[in-house]
Write an enzyme that holds these catalytic residues in place. Sequence first.
Site, PDB file in Angstrom:
ATOM      1  N   GLN A 115      35.757  33.088  34.430  1.00 28.61           N
ATOM      2  CA  GLN A 115      35.977  31.989  35.357  1.00 28.61           C
ATOM      3  C   GLN A 115      36.587  32.484  36.671  1.00 28.61           C
ATOM      4  O   GLN A 115      37.307  33.481  36.697  1.00 28.61           O
ATOM      5  CB  GLN A 115      36.889  30.941  34.734  1.00 28.61           C
ATOM      6  CG  GLN A 115      36.280  30.257  33.506  1.00 28.61           C
ATOM      7  CD  GLN A 115      37.135  29.113  33.004  1.00 28.61           C
ATOM      8  OE1 GLN A 115      37.393  28.161  33.728  1.00 28.61           O
ATOM      9  NE2 GLN A 115      37.576  29.201  31.765  1.00 28.61           N
ATOM     10  N   SER A 116      36.268  31.764  37.743  1.00 29.41           N
ATOM     11  CA  SER A 116      36.838  32.003  39.075  1.00 29.41           C
ATOM     12  C   SER A 116      36.598  33.425  39.569  1.00 29.41           C
ATOM     13  O   SER A 116      37.433  33.986  40.284  1.00 29.41           O
ATOM     14  CB  SER A 116      38.342  31.693  39.078  1.00 29.41           C
ATOM     15  OG  SER A 116      38.575  30.369  38.659  1.00 29.41           O
ATOM     16  N   ARG A 117      35.474  34.002  39.155  1.00 30.19           N
ATOM     17  CA  ARG A 117      35.058  35.343  39.585  1.00 30.19           C
ATOM     18  C   ARG A 117      36.013  36.450  39.115  1.00 30.19           C
ATOM     19  O   ARG A 117      35.930  37.585  39.600  1.00 30.19           O
ATOM     20  CB  ARG A 117      34.914  35.431  41.116  1.00 30.19           C
ATOM     21  CG  ARG A 117      33.704  34.714  41.668  1.00 30.19           C
ATOM     22  CD  ARG A 117      33.328  35.237  43.036  1.00 30.19           C
ATOM     23  NE  ARG A 117      32.682  36.541  42.979  1.00 30.19           N
ATOM     24  CZ  ARG A 117      33.262  37.688  43.233  1.00 30.19           C
ATOM     25  NH1 ARG A 117      34.565  37.734  43.549  1.00 30.19           N
ATOM     26  NH2 ARG A 117      32.597  38.816  43.172  1.00 30.19           N
ATOM     27  N   LEU A 118      36.889  36.166  38.190  1.00 28.47           N
ATOM     28  CA  LEU A 118      37.772  37.217  37.663  1.00 28.47           C
ATOM     29  C   LEU A 118      37.073  37.898  36.492  1.00 28.47           C
ATOM     30  O   LEU A 118      37.553  37.886  35.353  1.00 28.47           O
ATOM     31  CB  LEU A 118      39.125  36.616  37.263  1.00 28.47           C
ATOM     32  CG  LEU A 118      39.919  35.992  38.408  1.00 28.47           C
ATOM     33  CD1 LEU A 118      41.224  35.407  37.902  1.00 28.47           C
ATOM     34  CD2 LEU A 118      40.180  37.016  39.515  1.00 28.47           C
ATOM     35  N   HIS A 119      35.914  38.489  36.801  1.00 26.00           N
ATOM     36  CA  HIS A 119      35.076  39.072  35.761  1.00 26.00           C
ATOM     37  C   HIS A 119      35.717  40.323  35.169  1.00 26.00           C
ATOM     38  O   HIS A 119      36.524  41.006  35.813  1.00 26.00           O
ATOM     39  CB  HIS A 119      33.702  39.448  36.342  1.00 26.00           C
ATOM     40  CG  HIS A 119      33.055  38.355  37.127  1.00 26.00           C
ATOM     41  ND1 HIS A 119      32.922  37.073  36.657  1.00 26.00           N
ATOM     42  CD2 HIS A 119      32.517  38.357  38.383  1.00 26.00           C
ATOM     43  CE1 HIS A 119      32.317  36.334  37.563  1.00 26.00           C
ATOM     44  NE2 HIS A 119      32.075  37.082  38.623  1.00 26.00           N
TER      45      HIS A 119
END
Length: 475
Positions: A448-452
């Site tokens: 989520q939220s580009r916190l890959h």
Amino acid sequence: MGDRGVSALQSIHNQDSISYLSQREAAEIDETLMGPLGFSVDQLMELAGLSVATSIAEVYRPSEYNRVLAICGPGNNGGDGLVAARHLHHFGYKPCICYPKRTPKPLYTGLVTQLESLSVPFLSVEDLPLDLSNDFDILVDAMFGFSFHGAPRPPFDDLIRRMICLHSYGPKRHRPPVIVSIDIPSGWHVEEGDVDGEGIKPDMLVSLTAPKVCAKKFSGPHHFLGGRFVPQLIADKYKLHLPPYPGTSMCVRIGKPPQIDISALRENYISPELLEEHVEADPMDQFRKWFDDALAASLKEPNAMALSTAGKNGKPSSRMVLLKGIDKDGFVWYTNYGSRKAHQISENPHASLLFYWDGLNRQVRVEGPVEKVSELESEQYFHSRPRGSQIGAIVSNQSTIVPGRHVLHQEYQKLEEKFSDGSMIPKPKHWGGYRLKPELFEFWQGQQSRLHDRLQYSPQEIDGKRVWRIDRLAP
């Protein structure tokens, strides 16, 4: 074969080529299906509800549109809504049901029991908020179908008004829930549509069997056809022109997809954490673990990988190929040694591979030097392929210009006739395998939220032994 594919796309996109049913025709078709053609109402309801659920899943992902309210009427349309809600539950959505006028027939009570056994909540009209925009992402309008006459009576008149009000909240509101109408937007005239222009404005209409005449007045972005059960006998009798269903799908889009702002396309991934202490020490073992997960998830062609190469001029090129082997030495694929990628590999024997498994929110990058596999290995694999693929490998002088597809077919037919006696087809000298020996891995998992999560494996020597160092990279 190619012409059929083009015409199929045209019939899907061109709404004017689709047949529309009047109320009388729709009723006659239902009577025929449930009479001489042997369908039962529960069979048709199951197929219809599944079509609605798959149509919703085509457009509205459960990661963003999770909370569903199905408002079900007392007739067959309401039954379709109950079935759709059950399937949506299994698809990962969180449905609730508002079913104020329950039908005391075994078919309907059975559907209620099935939903209750899944702990799907049933809400009374009094339980619903006056403003439906805060608690739900999708509203399924399953109140009235094509057989409905007259004005809606309580409590459905009020429920329809609440849906209509969703369009008048103004820009200060957050994203309102989308409305999905089953077969007919409730309150619409079956043939004349939204007569006074003040009815429900659904975002999606799922027509069943064939679109009804009122569907011509539908102006929302998503119109689907569902109910993949129309026999040719009925199609011929009513001169129905319906788009072909793709593959094994239970729904097909009618009309062109809506224009979308590409910059607004995004997915908020939801995945378990990928932690350093949970992955394998050897990246080949970790790859096999993820590859097995992709196989278990029944993803299409999990062995598909993007192969990127560059020649001596440094200009990269990429193409999709299929992984055909994996062992301690690396990743194997097969191709024509005269192809563009083969020429680039001969000039610069380094490449990268990229596996992308959309259904699992995962990708794997692999980089390293490339070498040809042994002639024996290529020979063994070549003869394990279907005979048609063997002939195709001989016919195709890959990456060269051909005058037309007919030339390939002519050459194929000649060789097919030549080897029609079942004799062994010799492997061409210009065809064989390559092996990429990995020197770098990256395992990526969407969050989520580009916190890959990004875990990189790189080799290093410790006490004279080659081991793999694991580092977390910033997403």
